[in-house]
Scaffold this motif. Structure first.
Motif, short mmCIF file in Angstrom:
data_model
loop_
_atom_site.label_atom_id
_atom_site.label_comp_id
_atom_site.label_asym_id
_atom_site.label_seq_id
_atom_site.Cartn_x
_atom_site.Cartn_y
_atom_site.Cartn_z
N SER A 38 -53.97 25.89 21.27
CA SER A 38 -52.53 25.69 21.39
C SER A 38 -51.89 25.46 20.03
O SER A 38 -50.80 25.98 19.75
N ILE A 39 -52.54 24.69 19.18
CA ILE A 39 -51.99 24.43 17.85
C ILE A 39 -51.97 25.70 17.01
O ILE A 39 -51.03 25.97 16.28
N ARG A 40 -53.00 26.54 17.15
CA ARG A 40 -53.02 27.80 16.40
C ARG A 40 -51.86 28.70 16.82
O ARG A 40 -51.17 29.29 15.98
N VAL A 41 -51.63 28.81 18.14
CA VAL A 41 -50.53 29.64 18.62
C VAL A 41 -49.19 29.03 18.24
O VAL A 41 -48.26 29.74 17.85
N LEU A 42 -49.09 27.70 18.33
CA LEU A 42 -47.84 27.02 17.97
C LEU A 42 -47.48 27.27 16.51
O LEU A 42 -46.32 27.46 16.16
N ALA A 43 -48.48 27.30 15.64
CA ALA A 43 -48.23 27.58 14.23
C ALA A 43 -47.65 28.97 14.04
O ALA A 43 -46.74 29.17 13.24
N LYS A 44 -48.17 29.94 14.80
CA LYS A 44 -47.66 31.31 14.69
C LYS A 44 -46.22 31.40 15.21
O LYS A 44 -45.37 32.06 14.61
N LEU A 59 -48.77 18.93 12.56
CA LEU A 59 -49.90 19.78 12.92
C LEU A 59 -49.63 21.25 12.59
O LEU A 59 -50.52 21.95 12.08
N THR A 60 -48.43 21.72 12.87
CA THR A 60 -48.13 23.12 12.58
C THR A 60 -48.11 23.39 11.08
O THR A 60 -48.54 24.45 10.62
N THR A 61 -47.60 22.42 10.28
CA THR A 61 -47.62 22.57 8.82
C THR A 61 -49.05 22.69 8.32
O THR A 61 -49.38 23.55 7.49
N LEU A 62 -49.93 21.83 8.84
CA LEU A 62 -51.34 21.86 8.42
C LEU A 62 -52.02 23.15 8.89
O LEU A 62 -52.79 23.76 8.14
#
Length: 320
Positions: free
Chosen positions: A101-107, A145-148
């Motif tokens: 979820s965090i990977r997709v949220l970053a995109k 989290l998305t920044t990281l």
């Protein structure tokens, strides 16, 4: 070409929001002839979108399932719903869901317009989560989290403030490698440029992360993977319990009631297997008790002891 590209995206958006479109209606929506519509459909097929056609007077088009997931076209409301849903999924107790979820949220966050980011943040801030969390759970700002995650993905150095367990604060500059979620906490695995060594940083102790814009060449991590590196350096962390129970109820019913907090696997029409993890056995006990169905604990042995203790306590509570 610009008009053609714009029309193709509009066609894709319509196909993704409606199961079946008669050809004439779809052509009218796009303001083109039926012949031009056929060319646009062929263009989508060349891009990998499986568009099915039905011939004849009442012929039309629909988007079918393909062998791979092509890019999606979504509107503003759908983008906001997607981002908020990913924020919620980042708190999931199901293994692997939070990290994905965090990977997709970053995109999503990288391409989301500022006006939509404000809507997402307002909705998230005004929503109270209904999940059962661990009592020592550390809250983490999803924006951090998305920044990281973006810095890890793009291979870009990071600066941030870090507060150690003893309260001492230092400024760090690192080469980020991966985000790891372990025992309800997020960790950043990175190469610390000041200390010239690999470190894992608890994200809830990290403040004001900022990408420097400086790229770096990835280094070899001294472990099999990032999760193993964090585990090796977190000997003082409580080991999470892994609870498995056989529930005498249909999988669909159990998934609807507690699917957010565990993985539900169908055994047969009337039984399913539930798997949950947690630093404490309290919330798996609550979840299983709230099902209103018979169940049998498969593991761990501590869970059996806990249920006996709770049963005795409840029995004492209702005695005359």
């Amino acid at each position: 070409m610009a008009n053609t590209s714009s029309r193709t995206l509009r066609l894709l958006s319509l196909l993704q929001t409606h199961r079946y479109w008669p050809g004439t209606e779809l052509a009218d929506r796009l303001g083109v002839s039926v012949r031009t519509l056929r060319r646009d459909v062929d263009r989508l097929r060349e891009l990998g979108y499986p568009v099915e056609a039905q011939r004849g007077v009442d012929g039309g088009y629909q988007l079918a399932a393909g062998a791979a997931l092509p890019p999606l076209v979504i509107d503003d409301d759908e983008a906001v719903a997607l981002a908020v849903g990913l924020h919620t999924a980042a708190e999931s107790a199901v293994e692997g869901i939070a990290e994905a979820s965090i990977r997709v949220l970053a995109k999503v966050a990288q391409v989301m317009p500022a006006r939509l980011r404000r809507r997402v943040e307002a909705l998230r801030a005004m929503t109270v989560p209904a999940g059962w969390g661990s009592p020592d759970r550390a809250d983490v700002d999803p924006a951090v989290l998305t920044t990281l995650a973006l810095a890890c993905r793009d291979g870009e150095r990071l600066r941030f403030g870090y507060t150690a367990a003893d309260g001492r604060r230092t400024d760090r500059e690192v080469e980020p490698h991966r985000l790891v979620r372990l025992a309800h906490r997020w960790y950043l695995v990175a190469y610390d440029l000041t200390r010239q060594d690999w470190r894992s940083f608890r994200v809830d102790r990290l403040s004001a992360p900022e990408a420097t814009g400086t790229p770096f060449r990835p280094r070899a991590l001294p472990a099999a993977d990032a999760a193993e590196f964090v585990r090796a350096g977190s000997g003082d962390q409580p080991r999470p319990y892994r609870v498995t129970a056989l529930v005498y109820a249909p999988a669909a019913t159990v998934r609807e009631r507690i699917g957010r907090w565990g993985a539900v696997e169908e055994v047969d029409a009337g039984r399913c297997r539930v798997r949950m993890t947690g630093d404490s056995l309290d919330w798996p006990t609550l979840a299983l008790g709230a099902l209103g169905a018979e169940f049998r604990v498969i593991e761990p042995a501590e869970m059996v002891d806990q249920l006996r203790e709770w049963a005795a306590r409840f029995d004492r509570a209702v005695r005359d």
